[in-house]
Scaffold this motif. Sequence first.
Motif, PDB file in Angstrom:
ATOM      1  N   VAL A 129       9.660   6.407   3.235  1.00  0.00           N
ATOM      2  CA  VAL A 129       9.052   6.969   4.450  1.00  0.00           C
ATOM      3  C   VAL A 129       8.206   5.891   5.124  1.00  0.00           C
ATOM      4  N   VAL A 130       8.310   5.840   6.460  1.00  0.00           N
ATOM      5  CA  VAL A 130       7.599   4.822   7.250  1.00  0.00           C
ATOM      6  C   VAL A 130       7.114   5.468   8.551  1.00  0.00           C
ATOM      7  N   PRO A 131       6.092   4.867   9.202  1.00  0.00           N
ATOM      8  CA  PRO A 131       5.724   5.379  10.522  1.00  0.00           C
ATOM      9  C   PRO A 131       6.963   5.373  11.433  1.00  0.00           C
ATOM     10  N   ARG A 132       7.103   6.442  12.247  1.00  0.00           N
ATOM     11  CA  ARG A 132       8.326   6.562  13.070  1.00  0.00           C
ATOM     12  C   ARG A 132       8.524   5.328  13.951  1.00  0.00           C
ATOM     13  N   ARG A 133       7.405   4.715  14.406  1.00  0.00           N
ATOM     14  CA  ARG A 133       7.556   3.547  15.296  1.00  0.00           C
ATOM     15  C   ARG A 133       8.122   2.330  14.556  1.00  0.00           C
ATOM     16  N   ARG A 187       0.842  -1.205   0.000  1.00  0.00           N
ATOM     17  CA  ARG A 187       0.000   0.000   0.000  1.00  0.00           C
ATOM     18  C   ARG A 187       0.878   1.256   0.000  1.00  0.00           C
ATOM     19  N   TYR A 188       1.986   1.178   0.729  1.00  0.00           N
ATOM     20  CA  TYR A 188       2.919   2.311   0.810  1.00  0.00           C
ATOM     21  C   TYR A 188       4.171   1.966   0.010  1.00  0.00           C
ATOM     22  N   GLN A 189       4.804   3.022  -0.561  1.00  0.00           N
ATOM     23  CA  GLN A 189       5.955   2.809  -1.442  1.00  0.00           C
ATOM     24  C   GLN A 189       7.083   2.098  -0.691  1.00  0.00           C
ATOM     25  N   GLY A 190       7.821   1.243  -1.431  1.00  0.00           N
ATOM     26  CA  GLY A 190       8.804   0.355  -0.808  1.00  0.00           C
ATOM     27  C   GLY A 190      10.196   0.937  -0.712  1.00  0.00           C
ATOM     28  N   THR A 191      11.145   0.050  -0.444  1.00  0.00           N
ATOM     29  CA  THR A 191      12.484   0.446   0.005  1.00  0.00           C
ATOM     30  C   THR A 191      13.548   0.455  -1.098  1.00  0.00           C
TER      31      THR A 191
END
Length: 323
Positions: free
Chosen positions: A115-119, A105-109
């Motif tokens: 960008v990812v949730p800080r946690r 769902r979110y762009q990969g690495t």
Amino acid sequence: MLAAYAARISPDHPLSALTVGDRPAPDVPEGWARVRVKAASLNHHDLWSLRGVGLPEDRLPMILGCDAAGLDDDGNEVVVHAVVSDPSWQGDETLDPRRSLLSERYQGTLADEVVVPRRNLVPKPPELSWEEAACLPTAWLTAYRMLFTQAGLPPGSTVLVQGAGGGVATALIALGRAAGLRIWATSRDEDKRTRALELGAEQAFESGARLPAKVDAVMETVGAATWGHSVRALRPGGAIVISGATSGPNPKATELNRIFFLQLRVLGSTMGTRDELDRLVRFLRTTGVRPVIDEVLPLEEAAKGFERMASGDLVGKIVFTRP
Ligand SMILES: NC(=O)c1ccc[n+]([C@@H]2O[C@H](COP(=O)([O-])OP(=O)(O)OC[C@H]3O[C@@H](n4cnc5c(N)ncnc54)[C@H](OP(=O)(O)O)[C@@H]3O)[C@@H](O)[C@H]2O)c1
């Protein structure tokens, strides 16, 4: 920025759907963090994505990749946890029905930045290289959870690992050995069987070979091609932990009679939690075990890495680097 992404879906020719080229740098939502990627590793998941498994057309173009290690905006060295759960979810992130893996769902690495949730950031210890740290979030975390959370195997147990050359399988062998498990491994390939012994397997067998004794648990990622052998390898009450089915989901014989008659346990396993990733990192620091890396390539040459994974001709992980 440079990225390796799915520009389209191709169920039959996944490599033709891969593009390595320019994508816009990501915005950073509130509560999320930007990571400048130093190394990112390839997983079979990325090939499945190009085939359209878990990646519908309406989400394209999608940057591939679940795993990365890099620098956050404050200059901290971090490993990225790939499981993105709903912000309201409490507890084991892998059990959130709304969770997704990076690149679904979110762009990969596989890019200059992610960008990812800080946690989702875990500190990277200096003892691990960028390349080693980039192997942990999917294959190595999955292996950790299979052995220690799902199977919960006490030291001295005998464990069969199917398909010894794979990213998850090499992690299972190395982690299991370091934890005091007796590891037996199978592979179709003689060189891979030799590598399995070097990695710490006590014995290595041809795929499907008769084993000298029954085992306490089987770690299964190959699927249809090895399932029957996995079920027949178990002692009464033993467990199969399955996290993948590379060769297909429908084995010729499901061995249902044997499963209930011998009271076997079949346990599914997917990825792992942020806490498990943190413990995996500490396990490597303590034991000195390091991920098995088959090849390191600059991201510009990502297509070559994808080709090698599709051919099955590798032992351990393929890692892409950025300057
Ligand atoms: N559930 C999860 O969270 C999770 C996480 C990671 C991976 N996975 C899944 O687990 C699987 C393995 O992932 P990976 O990254 O380790 O992949 P990989 O590195 O590509 O694994 C390759 C290994 O699979 C074995 N294999 C493939 N086809 C086979 C066949 N027809 N017969 C026997 N063995 C075969 C080969 O074993 P030999 O050549 O040694 O015989 C090979 O070494 C994939 O399907 C992946 O999607 C799931």
